[in-house]
Design a protein around this motif. Sequence first.
Motif, short mmCIF file in Angstrom:
data_model
loop_
_atom_site.label_atom_id
_atom_site.label_comp_id
_atom_site.label_asym_id
_atom_site.label_seq_id
_atom_site.Cartn_x
_atom_site.Cartn_y
_atom_site.Cartn_z
N UNK A 67 0.67 -1.22 -0.15
CA UNK A 67 -0.01 0.27 -0.16
C UNK A 67 1.12 1.11 0.16
N UNK A 68 1.68 1.34 0.60
CA UNK A 68 3.47 2.21 0.20
C UNK A 68 3.98 2.45 -0.78
N UNK A 98 4.27 11.92 -12.34
CA UNK A 98 2.88 12.32 -11.68
C UNK A 98 1.94 11.80 -13.24
N UNK A 99 2.52 10.96 -14.22
CA UNK A 99 0.79 9.96 -14.30
C UNK A 99 0.91 8.79 -14.13
N UNK A 100 2.39 8.52 -14.05
CA UNK A 100 2.85 7.14 -13.69
C UNK A 100 1.90 6.33 -12.27
N UNK A 101 1.74 7.82 -11.52
CA UNK A 101 0.81 7.81 -9.96
C UNK A 101 -0.61 7.22 -10.19
N UNK A 106 -1.72 4.75 -8.08
CA UNK A 106 -1.00 4.42 -7.22
C UNK A 106 -0.68 5.61 -5.56
N UNK A 107 -0.90 5.09 -4.33
CA UNK A 107 -0.71 5.62 -3.68
C UNK A 107 0.08 7.25 -3.48
N UNK A 108 -0.11 8.18 -3.95
CA UNK A 108 0.37 9.54 -3.27
C UNK A 108 1.04 10.10 -2.13
N UNK A 109 1.79 9.83 -2.02
CA UNK A 109 2.45 9.87 -0.35
C UNK A 109 3.68 10.99 -0.45
#
Length: 280
Positions: A67-68, A98-101, A106-109
Amino acid sequence: MRLIQAAEITKNISEMCIEANHFLSQDMREAFENSIEKEKSPLGKQILDQLKENLKIAGEDMIPICQDTGMAVVFLKIGQDVHIEGGDLTDAINQGVRDGYTCGYLRKSVVKDPIERENTKDNTPAVLHCEIVPGDQVDIIVAPKGFGSENMSRIFMLKPADGIEGVKEAILTAVKDAGPNACPPMVIGVGIGGTFEKCAMMAKHALTRDLKEKNAIPYVQNLEKEMVEKINNLGIGPGGLGGTVTALSVNIETYPTHIAGLPVAVNICCHVNRHAHRIL
């Protein structure tokens, strides 16, 4: 002079962020499979089997391994005969993250400021390490780094008289202090030499080395083998619940240093040790 479009960098970075967060590299898969065979503790073997099932589900259902999904660390080796056109390189890399996450859900951390803590909402900026090398290719490694293990990493500014025994003690101290918090079984990257910041960068880069590759320096190769054995004798085990497999690998990089110093950095990574590698 070879021209590479900034958009091509962006595209590959985006794909690599998604790839690294969903699939283990081949060397990590093999190391993980071997660890199940080596683990002597029934509970440790059970945990490894559960982690293996998690990896299978992640790949089949395109769910992140963890999840991380980490802060994106990007290593670039840029050939001196390459010219990037069509945009700024750093901007191109951050757009890829930016595009990949975003597209990969995907979680933005990442937070904009370490004290004010406002989320950037797209996992940018990446941490970028660039090196200019001979040739006309761009070598890219994307290594999303979760902070459960990152927080357990250490730098030791040893004295030259501490020697190799001091280095061994530093590595063991970092791993013992990490215990279950770094989600073992771990991969341990170690940087020896250079300066305060150089040894840390080497330790991070060491995590991306193919686990099947042997270090070319004989004493370093022996040190890596010895440290794996000593760490696995600590009894921390999978999930920190006891066992004989605490480390999948210890990867060490070295660099010349000052006559008055012996810097050592230990960068610990959890059992997924995510990274993707491409050459353009």
